[in-house]
Design an enzyme around this catalytic site. Structure first.
Site, short mmCIF file in Angstrom:
data_model
loop_
_atom_site.label_atom_id
_atom_site.label_comp_id
_atom_site.label_asym_id
_atom_site.label_seq_id
_atom_site.Cartn_x
_atom_site.Cartn_y
_atom_site.Cartn_z
N LYS A 83 0.67 -1.73 0.29
CA LYS A 83 -0.59 -0.37 0.15
C LYS A 83 0.91 1.47 -0.05
CE LYS A 83 -3.71 1.93 2.29
NZ LYS A 83 -4.68 1.87 3.80
N SER A 158 -9.28 2.88 2.02
CA SER A 158 -7.70 3.60 0.96
C SER A 158 -7.13 2.86 0.62
CB SER A 158 -6.93 4.57 2.55
OG SER A 158 -6.45 3.62 3.59
N SER A 182 -10.92 0.87 6.19
CA SER A 182 -9.61 1.67 4.85
C SER A 182 -9.17 -0.35 4.58
CB SER A 182 -8.96 1.80 5.27
OG SER A 182 -9.10 3.39 5.46
#
Length: 509
Positions: A83, A158, A182
């Site tokens: 990520k 996210s 997320s």
């Protein structure tokens, strides 16, 4: 697995076995992953910066270790996406922010370092919203990530790039992080597995607010077996994290005798205490409950504890954004996205009394939740309140006729469990009425991670035994491009040469 599925779709557990038997080479897997990224990532924009030359070099070293009968660790040779909120040594890490579009860290985030020590090979970074703010992975550096089932639709955030990359079989494993959903939300929208562990199970020594329990790191994978394999390499002891529990993989039993389906005691809630949920999602949730109920010992509705969940989360979230962005907000706010400015502005309106109230409310809610969860093996809820919407829309303005007062309110189904502090897992189980992935959120007792993961394996086996509830798989070859180019939002692409000439490349797609 489907005979027509790409090599990169092989489960991690099966890949490791083939590596050990000499039936598959890490070099072959890494090359297949790179080829698939180069050919198909343009359709969904899940992978951002890449390090292909380094990955190939590490694959050759991994192959030599297997040939010598000395694999480096349990993940040796597996491909990994990281990520883009998580620093990676010698590989561009931008947080999706123009301010950091040329930032190349010298060290890995400790979790990334642990996965690499276990043998995982980082292939590239995965897309995020700017600084992780929101449930839609789009930013001015890399653009937007499209859903692998329909590139016009949102992949979530996210950790949207990670979820999309896994669903599209670009990589074998991905990292995630979770404050208000997320990793759980994008896992649900893309049809993969995401696990938010109890705070401290996975060390997070770089968390700025070390004593805050709402932000955690966690693994993302395509099935429970792969997720558990990855999780054991993330766990451990780190004295820099005050919440770290120091649980060793050896003592963490999730692979023994699994609970039988007929012994499970399950509670469920359609809206987790009154969250707005679209009727179609409620209908899909009820369908899954109706399928489960006759098979288990107990399946009953749960009265989620009453409380001012949303205001409590507002205070907690604003506190973290104040800690990270107040100085920039005060002196140069235009450097921050509108979403981040909204969080900091919200925080400036809170007082010390508000913070004290929020902590008292969180504690009261947690104890009330635990009193119910202690008598159940699982509590189930939907993950997302809506089917995926167009990615050009930042967030759904209304859900079931209720206006969303701030951009993250639509994440209430996942941020409320974050306040409780319980382990939470996204488990895919078929499609919704729009033919998009549908998933359940599985919630456990406080620090009951092992029990939750065992029960999740049992439920996964049940879902996989029925065609209607199996994990859905997109067809990337047939996927049509988004009608709005996924790079349409890019205003600050990385400069040429931003990544050292060690083989890393950063391309806006």
């Amino acid at each position: 697995m489907d005979a027509n599925a790409p090599l990169t779709a092989l489960p991690a557990v099966a890949v490791i076995e083939q590596f050990r038997r000499g039936e598959l080479s890490p070099v072959t897997l890494v090359n297949a992953s790179i080829e698939r990224i180069e050919r198909l990532n343009v359709k969904i924009n899940a992978i951002t910066a890449t390090c292909f030359d380094r990955a190939r070099e590490e694959a050759r070293a991994s192959e030599a270790r297997y040939q010598a009968g000395q694999p480096k660790g349990p993940l040796d040779g597996l491909t990994l996406g990281v990520k883009d909120l998580q620093p990676t040594a010698q590989l561009l890490t931008t947080w999706g922010s123009p301010k950091w579009r040329n930032h190349v860290p010298q060290e890995d985030l400790p979790m990334v370092a642990a996965l690499r020590r276990a043998g995982a090979i980082v292939v590239g970074k995965t897309n995020v919203p700017e600084h992780g703010a929101g449930g839609n992975s789009r930013n001015p550096v890399w653009g937007a990530t499209g859903n692998p089932f329909n590139a016009n639709l949102v992949a979530g955030g996210s950790s949207g790039g990670s979820a999309a990359a896994l669903a599209a079989d670009l990589v074998t494993l991905c990292t995630g992080s979770d404050t208000g959903g997320s990793l759980r939300l994008p896992a649900g929208l893309c049809g993969i597995v995401g696990f938010r562990p109890s705070p401290g199970l996975v060390p997070h020594p770089t968390r700025p607010l070390g004593w805050s329990s709402i932000s955690v790191l966690g693994p993302m994978a395509r099935n429970m077996g792969d997720l558990l394999l990855m999780l054991r390499s993330c766990m451990g002891t780190d004295a820099r994290d005050p919440l770290n529990r120091g649980v060793s993989p050896e003592s963490f039993n999730t692979t023994g005798v699994l609970p039988r389906l007929e012994t499970l005691r399950i509670g469920y809630s359609e809206d987790f205490g009154g969250c707005s949920v679209e009727p179609d999602i409620r209908a899909a949730f009820r369908d899954r409950i109706e399928r489960i109920a006759p098979q288990v010992a107990k399946c009953v509705p749960v009265d989620i504890p009453h409380g001012d969940w949303d205001r409590c989360f507002d205070v907690m979230r604003a506190e973290s954004f104040m800690a990270g962005f107040q100085d920039v907000f005060d002196h140069d706010p235009v450097r921050l996205s509108e979403d981040i400015q909204a969080n900091v502005a919200l925080g400036k309106g809170f007082t010390l009394g508000d913070r004290a109230w929020a902590h008292l409310e969180q504690t009261r809610i947690m104890r009330a939740y635990q009193a119910q969860a202690a008598h159940l093996d699982l509590i189930l809820s939907p993950v997302a309140p809506v089917t995926p919407f167009v990615w050009t829309q930042g967030f759904p303005a209304h859900i079931d006729g209720v206006a969303m007062d701030i951009y993250y309110r639509w994440l209430a189904l996942t941020y409320r469990p974050s306040l409780v502090g319980c382990p939470a897992l996204t488990l895919p189980c078929g499609l919704d009425s729009q033919r998009m992935p549908f998933s359940l959120q599985l919630l456990g007792s406080l620090n009951g991670d092992a029990a939750l993961l065992q029960a999740a394996q049992t439920l996964e086996a049940f879902f996989e035994s029925h065609e209607a509830t199996r994990r859905p798989r997109p067809d990337l070859e047939a996927l049509k491009p988004s009608t709005t180019p996924l790079n349409a939002m890019v205003t600050h692409p990385p400069e040429s040469g931003a990544v050292p000439p060690s083989g890393s490349v950063a391309t806006v797609v």
